[in-house]
Design an enzyme around this catalytic site. Structure first.
Site, mmCIF file in Angstrom:
data_model
loop_
_atom_site.group_PDB
_atom_site.id
_atom_site.type_symbol
_atom_site.label_atom_id
_atom_site.label_comp_id
_atom_site.label_asym_id
_atom_site.label_seq_id
_atom_site.Cartn_x
_atom_site.Cartn_y
_atom_site.Cartn_z
ATOM 1 N N GLY A 22 -0.778 -1.616 6.438
ATOM 2 C CA GLY A 22 -0.749 -2.862 7.286
ATOM 3 C C GLY A 22 -2.008 -3.682 7.119
ATOM 4 O O GLY A 22 -2.476 -3.677 6.132
ATOM 5 N N ASP A 23 -2.250 -4.223 8.331
ATOM 6 C CA ASP A 23 -3.529 -5.095 8.479
ATOM 7 C C ASP A 23 -4.654 -4.101 8.506
ATOM 8 O O ASP A 23 -5.253 -3.761 9.583
ATOM 9 C CB ASP A 23 -3.268 -6.268 9.423
ATOM 10 C CG ASP A 23 -2.167 -7.253 9.277
ATOM 11 O OD1 ASP A 23 -2.044 -7.912 8.164
ATOM 12 O OD2 ASP A 23 -1.343 -7.188 10.183
ATOM 13 N N GLY A 24 -5.201 -4.048 7.347
ATOM 14 C CA GLY A 24 -6.368 -2.948 7.286
ATOM 15 C C GLY A 24 -7.685 -3.400 7.909
ATOM 16 O O GLY A 24 -8.377 -2.607 8.515
ATOM 17 N N THR B 152 0.741 -1.233 -0.041
ATOM 18 C CA THR B 152 -0.151 0.027 0.035
ATOM 19 C C THR B 152 0.880 1.308 -0.072
ATOM 20 O O THR B 152 2.079 1.359 0.567
ATOM 21 C CB THR B 152 -0.891 -0.171 1.152
ATOM 22 O OG1 THR B 152 -1.815 -1.164 1.146
ATOM 23 C CG2 THR B 152 -1.771 1.197 1.226
ATOM 24 N N ARG C 6 -13.961 -6.550 -0.800
ATOM 25 C CA ARG C 6 -13.655 -6.341 0.212
ATOM 26 C C ARG C 6 -13.210 -4.863 0.615
ATOM 27 O O ARG C 6 -12.617 -4.300 -0.541
ATOM 28 C CB ARG C 6 -12.631 -7.219 0.577
ATOM 29 C CG ARG C 6 -11.840 -6.960 1.951
ATOM 30 C CD ARG C 6 -10.540 -6.411 1.819
ATOM 31 N NE ARG C 6 -9.745 -6.223 2.990
ATOM 32 C CZ ARG C 6 -8.614 -5.642 3.241
ATOM 33 N NH1 ARG C 6 -8.330 -4.644 2.169
ATOM 34 N NH2 ARG C 6 -7.914 -5.313 4.493
ATOM 35 N N VAL C 7 -13.438 -4.415 1.647
ATOM 36 C CA VAL C 7 -12.821 -2.847 2.061
ATOM 37 C C VAL C 7 -12.000 -2.765 3.110
ATOM 38 O O VAL C 7 -12.164 -3.421 4.187
ATOM 39 C CB VAL C 7 -14.138 -1.816 1.919
ATOM 40 C CG1 VAL C 7 -13.490 -0.388 2.360
ATOM 41 C CG2 VAL C 7 -14.986 -1.767 0.909
ATOM 42 N N GLY C 8 -11.089 -2.434 2.923
ATOM 43 C CA GLY C 8 -9.911 -2.077 4.117
ATOM 44 C C GLY C 8 -9.978 -0.863 4.839
ATOM 45 O O GLY C 8 -10.738 -0.005 4.406
ATOM 46 N N ASP C 9 -8.755 -0.728 5.316
ATOM 47 C CA ASP C 9 -8.728 0.779 6.083
ATOM 48 C C ASP C 9 -8.550 1.942 5.134
ATOM 49 O O ASP C 9 -8.772 3.140 5.398
ATOM 50 C CB ASP C 9 -7.602 0.731 7.021
ATOM 51 C CG ASP C 9 -6.513 0.492 6.588
ATOM 52 O OD1 ASP C 9 -6.001 -0.258 6.015
ATOM 53 O OD2 ASP C 9 -5.530 1.534 6.576
#
Length: 337
Positions: free
Chosen positions: A240-242, A188, A216-219
């Site tokens: 990172g880990d969203g 990212t 899927r939607v992350g941060d």
């Protein structure tokens, strides 16, 4: 004569005010994603972030705004196959690219976010157009595509041109493994800047995580989680880990906690990253700039490529204790084919 003196005095006062307002030393900082990066991929990451830092900083030096600078810095990395954004984005479970992005103007707190975007090289520019021209903060799906076309954005035809062989290989490796998202190199990208007038902006762009479900939607596109900018607080871009980052609204939490406690952003970021990991698992990283122009680089992942330019020097690194500095006109990285 009296009127002329009044005009002259007013002009002098205005010029003096402009000089005071523009006294801030500009700085631009970028990241290229938190994760585990193989030795052979590290030079490409470092070359990409140092180039992006220079690209964004040149905008600031040409009297561009912080918002323009972070957009151009992110665009540089979206076109670079070494990053998980734009060209080079990771693939979902069906082998397609779906991208998220967001941008925020700290002077107005205007925002633009998008999710699930396909076949557009520069999601961050569309996010900025959403902020400026849509009348909304966040667009997805058919409405997102229709808005992009209406604004003159051109989608790649035939589809699938953003897919790289590295992304294909990563998906196959993921399918053959225990299908853990945490083994990826991340990638990212993000940028934060403060311009000569003290205005701050932040931007983040991503392809998400390898093997993710459709939709899927992350941060990254969530303001306050993956991106935040406010002239009174600072600016930050997360990686990172969203799925974990969004649970703690980490971008806003770092800046707000620093303000409320009167502490620098750097130690606050280090502590909150570790607190997140201790309570929820996962790892993350961020770059930030506070209202005084101080930069912060924090990550508890094994690697996170980053770089910033201030004046005529560029600083960069990839691992936790990695800090290098060089003249802005010097490139230590051999061009990569």
């Amino acid at each position: 004569m009296c009127l002329k003196w009044k005009v002259l005095l007013a002009t002098c006062l205005l010029l003096n005010l402009q000089c005071r307002v523009s006294a801030m030393e500009p700085v631009l900082i970028v990241h290229g994603g938190a994760g585990v990066v193989s030795e052979d991929r590290t030079p490409g990451k470092l070359r990409g972030v140092t180039l992006a830092a220079r690209v964004g900083y040149q905008v600031l030096m040409a009297n561009g705004t912080a918002l323009e600078a972070v957009e151009q810095a992110v665009r540089s990395m979206e076109a670079d196959r070494y990053f998980n954004a734009g060209y080079g984005s990771v693939l979902n479970v069906d082998g397609d690219v779906e991208m998220d992005a967001s941008i925020m103007d700290g002077s107005t707190r205007a925002t633009g976010s998008l999710s699930g975007l396909r076949d557009l090289l520069h999601p961050i520019s569309l996010a900025r157009d959403i902020m400026l021209h849509s009348g909304h903060n966040f667009l997805i799906g058919d409405g997102l595509r229709a808005f992009a076309l209406d604004r003159g954005f051109r989608f790649l035809d035939p589809p699938g041109q953003l897919v790289t062989q590295y992304a294909k290989d990563s998906l196959e490796a993921w399918k053959a493994s225990d299908q853990s998202f945490n083994s990826s190199e991340g990638g990212t990208v993000g940028a934060v800047a403060i311009d000569a007038y003290g205005n701050i902006a932040a931007a983040t762009s991503t392809g998400g995580v390898t093997g993710k479900r459709l939709g899927r939607v992350g941060d990254t596109p969530i303001i306050g989680s993956g991106t935040y900018a406010d002239n009174a607080l600072g600016g930050v871009s997360l990686t990172g880990d969203g799925d974990i980052i969004m649970k703690v609204c980490l971008a806003f939490d770092v800046l707000r906690t620093a303000q409320l406690t009167g502490r620098d952003v750097q130690p606050v970021a280090d502590e909150l990253l570790d607190a997140m990991s201790a309570s929820l698992g996962g790892t993350a990283g961020l770059v930030a700039v506070d209202g005084a122009g101080n930069v912060a680089v924090a990550h508890n992942s094994l690697h996170m490529s980053w770089a910033y330019q201030r004046g005529d020097t560029v600083a960069y690194g990839a691992s936790k204790d990695d800090f290098n500095i060089l003249p802005a006109n010097e490139d230590p990285f051999v061009p990569l084919l």
